[in-house]
Scaffold this motif. Structure first.
Motif, PDB file in Angstrom:
ATOM      1  N   PRO A 109       9.145  -3.833   8.794  1.00  0.00           N
ATOM      2  CA  PRO A 109       7.841  -3.930   9.471  1.00  0.00           C
ATOM      3  C   PRO A 109       6.915  -5.068   8.792  1.00  0.00           C
ATOM      4  CG  PRO A 109       8.246  -2.993   7.389  1.00  0.00           C
ATOM      5  CD  PRO A 109       9.538  -3.016   7.787  1.00  0.00           C
ATOM      6  N   ASP A 110       6.066  -5.502   9.708  1.00  0.00           N
ATOM      7  CA  ASP A 110       5.477  -6.942   9.491  1.00  0.00           C
ATOM      8  C   ASP A 110       4.779  -6.800   7.843  1.00  0.00           C
ATOM      9  OD1 ASP A 110       6.182  -8.321  11.168  1.00  0.00           O
ATOM     10  OD2 ASP A 110       5.026  -7.570  12.851  1.00  0.00           O
ATOM     11  N   ALA A 111       4.202  -5.043   7.880  1.00  0.00           N
ATOM     12  CA  ALA A 111       3.297  -4.741   6.348  1.00  0.00           C
ATOM     13  C   ALA A 111       3.569  -3.133   6.343  1.00  0.00           C
ATOM     14  CB  ALA A 111       2.262  -5.047   6.734  1.00  0.00           C
ATOM     15  N   ILE A 112       3.295  -3.141   4.973  1.00  0.00           N
ATOM     16  CA  ILE A 112       3.469  -1.761   4.860  1.00  0.00           C
ATOM     17  C   ILE A 112       1.945  -1.765   4.315  1.00  0.00           C
ATOM     18  CG2 ILE A 112       4.534   0.041   3.396  1.00  0.00           C
ATOM     19  CD1 ILE A 112       7.584  -1.132   3.857  1.00  0.00           C
ATOM     20  N   VAL A 113       1.376  -0.513   4.308  1.00  0.00           N
ATOM     21  CA  VAL A 113       0.312  -0.065   4.019  1.00  0.00           C
ATOM     22  C   VAL A 113       0.225   0.899   2.876  1.00  0.00           C
ATOM     23  CG1 VAL A 113      -2.449   0.589   4.757  1.00  0.00           C
ATOM     24  CG2 VAL A 113      -0.869  -0.776   6.176  1.00  0.00           C
ATOM     25  N   LEU A 114      -0.301   1.074   2.115  1.00  0.00           N
ATOM     26  CA  LEU A 114      -0.380   2.643   0.680  1.00  0.00           C
ATOM     27  C   LEU A 114      -1.474   3.276   1.045  1.00  0.00           C
ATOM     28  CD1 LEU A 114       1.711   0.614  -2.603  1.00  0.00           C
ATOM     29  CD2 LEU A 114       1.952   1.725  -0.578  1.00  0.00           C
ATOM     30  N   GLY A 115      -0.960   5.188   0.848  1.00  0.00           N
ATOM     31  CA  GLY A 115      -2.027   5.924   1.082  1.00  0.00           C
ATOM     32  C   GLY A 115      -1.854   5.937  -0.198  1.00  0.00           C
ATOM     33  N   GLY A 116      -3.141   7.300  -0.058  1.00  0.00           N
ATOM     34  CA  GLY A 116      -3.244   8.619  -1.121  1.00  0.00           C
ATOM     35  C   GLY A 116      -3.750   7.529  -2.715  1.00  0.00           C
ATOM     36  N   GLY A 117      -3.704   8.578  -3.548  1.00  0.00           N
ATOM     37  CA  GLY A 117      -4.872   8.183  -4.841  1.00  0.00           C
ATOM     38  C   GLY A 117      -3.617   7.146  -5.744  1.00  0.00           C
ATOM     39  N   MET A 118      -2.774   7.109  -4.946  1.00  0.00           N
ATOM     40  CA  MET A 118      -1.055   6.417  -6.527  1.00  0.00           C
ATOM     41  C   MET A 118      -2.063   5.017  -5.618  1.00  0.00           C
ATOM     42  SD  MET A 118       0.387   7.930  -8.560  1.00  0.00           S
ATOM     43  CE  MET A 118       1.833   7.142  -8.633  1.00  0.00           C
ATOM     44  N   SER A 119      -2.170   4.354  -4.342  1.00  0.00           N
ATOM     45  CA  SER A 119      -2.159   3.619  -4.046  1.00  0.00           C
ATOM     46  C   SER A 119      -3.309   2.764  -5.013  1.00  0.00           C
ATOM     47  CB  SER A 119      -2.929   3.653  -2.498  1.00  0.00           C
ATOM     48  OG  SER A 119      -4.296   4.406  -1.669  1.00  0.00           O
ATOM     49  N   ASN A 120      -4.290   3.440  -5.294  1.00  0.00           N
ATOM     50  CA  ASN A 120      -5.445   2.861  -5.983  1.00  0.00           C
ATOM     51  C   ASN A 120      -5.177   1.830  -7.009  1.00  0.00           C
ATOM     52  OD1 ASN A 120      -7.292   2.927  -4.995  1.00  0.00           O
ATOM     53  ND2 ASN A 120      -7.965   5.410  -5.310  1.00  0.00           N
ATOM     54  N   ILE A 121      -3.093   2.382  -7.612  1.00  0.00           N
ATOM     55  CA  ILE A 121      -2.613   1.828  -8.817  1.00  0.00           C
ATOM     56  C   ILE A 121      -2.658  -0.178  -8.500  1.00  0.00           C
ATOM     57  CG2 ILE A 121      -0.991   1.189 -10.609  1.00  0.00           C
ATOM     58  CD1 ILE A 121      -0.473   4.834 -10.178  1.00  0.00           C
ATOM     59  N   ALA A 122      -3.200  -0.914  -9.083  1.00  0.00           N
ATOM     60  CA  ALA A 122      -3.511  -2.666  -8.734  1.00  0.00           C
ATOM     61  C   ALA A 122      -1.911  -3.511  -9.266  1.00  0.00           C
ATOM     62  CB  ALA A 122      -4.216  -3.257  -9.152  1.00  0.00           C
ATOM     63  N   ARG A 123      -1.632  -2.760 -10.091  1.00  0.00           N
ATOM     64  CA  ARG A 123       0.170  -2.884 -10.396  1.00  0.00           C
ATOM     65  C   ARG A 123       0.969  -2.670  -9.327  1.00  0.00           C
ATOM     66  NH1 ARG A 123       1.745  -0.455 -16.191  1.00  0.00           N
ATOM     67  NH2 ARG A 123       3.152  -2.061 -16.336  1.00  0.00           N
ATOM     68  N   LEU A 124       0.414  -1.669  -8.520  1.00  0.00           N
ATOM     69  CA  LEU A 124       2.003  -1.760  -7.739  1.00  0.00           C
ATOM     70  C   LEU A 124       1.942  -2.730  -6.310  1.00  0.00           C
ATOM     71  CD1 LEU A 124       1.473   2.097  -5.279  1.00  0.00           C
ATOM     72  CD2 LEU A 124       3.090   1.152  -7.337  1.00  0.00           C
ATOM     73  N   ARG A 176       9.375 -10.677   2.875  1.00  0.00           N
ATOM     74  CA  ARG A 176       7.835 -11.324   4.039  1.00  0.00           C
ATOM     75  C   ARG A 176       7.103 -10.420   4.658  1.00  0.00           C
ATOM     76  NH1 ARG A 176      12.749 -13.999   7.043  1.00  0.00           N
ATOM     77  NH2 ARG A 176      12.948 -16.278   6.306  1.00  0.00           N
ATOM     78  N   THR A 177       7.095  -9.083   4.548  1.00  0.00           N
ATOM     79  CA  THR A 177       6.616  -8.246   4.625  1.00  0.00           C
ATOM     80  C   THR A 177       5.537  -7.758   3.604  1.00  0.00           C
ATOM     81  OG1 THR A 177       7.969  -6.353   5.112  1.00  0.00           O
ATOM     82  CG2 THR A 177       6.461  -5.493   4.481  1.00  0.00           C
ATOM     83  N   ARG A 178       4.155  -7.657   3.623  1.00  0.00           N
ATOM     84  CA  ARG A 178       3.303  -7.538   3.572  1.00  0.00           C
ATOM     85  C   ARG A 178       3.089  -5.883   2.461  1.00  0.00           C
ATOM     86  NH1 ARG A 178      -1.558  -9.112   7.190  1.00  0.00           N
ATOM     87  NH2 ARG A 178      -0.001  -7.908   8.753  1.00  0.00           N
ATOM     88  N   ILE A 179       2.488  -6.014   1.505  1.00  0.00           N
ATOM     89  CA  ILE A 179       2.010  -4.646   0.937  1.00  0.00           C
ATOM     90  C   ILE A 179       0.697  -4.534   0.865  1.00  0.00           C
ATOM     91  CG2 ILE A 179       2.917  -2.770  -1.279  1.00  0.00           C
ATOM     92  CD1 ILE A 179       5.151  -4.510  -0.840  1.00  0.00           C
ATOM     93  N   LEU A 180      -0.212  -3.945   1.474  1.00  0.00           N
ATOM     94  CA  LEU A 180      -1.410  -3.712   1.504  1.00  0.00           C
ATOM     95  C   LEU A 180      -2.221  -1.778   0.684  1.00  0.00           C
ATOM     96  CD1 LEU A 180      -1.513  -5.054   5.009  1.00  0.00           C
ATOM     97  CD2 LEU A 180      -1.494  -6.271   2.990  1.00  0.00           C
ATOM     98  N   LEU A 228      -7.492   1.006   4.277  1.00  0.00           N
ATOM     99  CA  LEU A 228      -8.791   0.434   4.526  1.00  0.00           C
ATOM    100  C   LEU A 228     -10.214   1.094   3.497  1.00  0.00           C
ATOM    101  CD1 LEU A 228     -10.418  -2.157   5.951  1.00  0.00           C
ATOM    102  CD2 LEU A 228     -10.805  -0.944   7.499  1.00  0.00           C
ATOM    103  N   HIS A 229      -9.751   2.598   3.558  1.00  0.00           N
ATOM    104  CA  HIS A 229     -10.892   3.270   3.772  1.00  0.00           C
ATOM    105  C   HIS A 229     -10.336   4.119   2.235  1.00  0.00           C
ATOM    106  CE1 HIS A 229     -12.428   2.696   7.687  1.00  0.00           C
ATOM    107  NE2 HIS A 229     -11.295   3.046   8.548  1.00  0.00           N
ATOM    108  N   GLY A 230      -9.587   4.127   1.430  1.00  0.00           N
ATOM    109  CA  GLY A 230      -9.394   4.495   0.297  1.00  0.00           C
ATOM    110  C   GLY A 230      -8.514   5.918   0.167  1.00  0.00           C
TER     111      GLY A 230
END
Length: 83
Positions: free
Chosen positions: A21-36, A54-58, A61-63
Motif C-alpha cells: 500500500p501507499d499508506a497505512i492509517v492507524l485507528g483506535g486508541g492505540m493509534s494515539n501512541i506517538a512511538r508507533l 516507502r509506505t507511509r504510516i499515518l 484524521l478524526h482521532g
C-alpha cells in the motif's frame, strides 16, 4: 512496549509485503501512541522485503471517533417527505 513495537513491526510488514500500500492509517486508541510513528516505523523496516520502507504510516484524521464516524456513514439519511 518493546515487545509490542516488535510485533507491530512484524504485523504491518506482512500487510506491506503482500499488498504494497501507499499508506497505512492507524485507528483506535492505540493509534494515539506517538512511538508507533517513529520507533514502530523502524520495526516495520526490519521486516519488509524492500531495501527501504516507502509506505507511509499515518494517524487517523478524526482521532478515536473515526470508527464511529465511519459507522454512521453506512446508513443513508431517511428521505424527506414533500409537503
Amino acid at each position: 512496549m518493546q515487545r509490542y513495537l516488535d510485533r507491530f513491526g512484524r504485523a504491518l510488514s506482512v500487510v506491506i509485503n503482500i499488498l504494497d500500500p501507499d499508506a497505512i492509517v492507524l485507528g483506535g486508541g492505540m493509534s494515539n501512541i506517538a512511538r508507533l510513528y517513529m520507533e514502530g516505523r523502524v520495526c516495520v523496516e526490519r521486516h519488509v522485503f524492500n531495501d527501504e520502507l516507502r509506505t507511509r504510516i499515518l494517524p487517523n484524521l478524526h482521532g478515536d471517533s473515526s470508527g464511529v464516524r465511519g459507522a454512521a456513514q453506512l446508513w443513508a439519511p431517511a428521505p424527506r417527505e414533500k409537503q
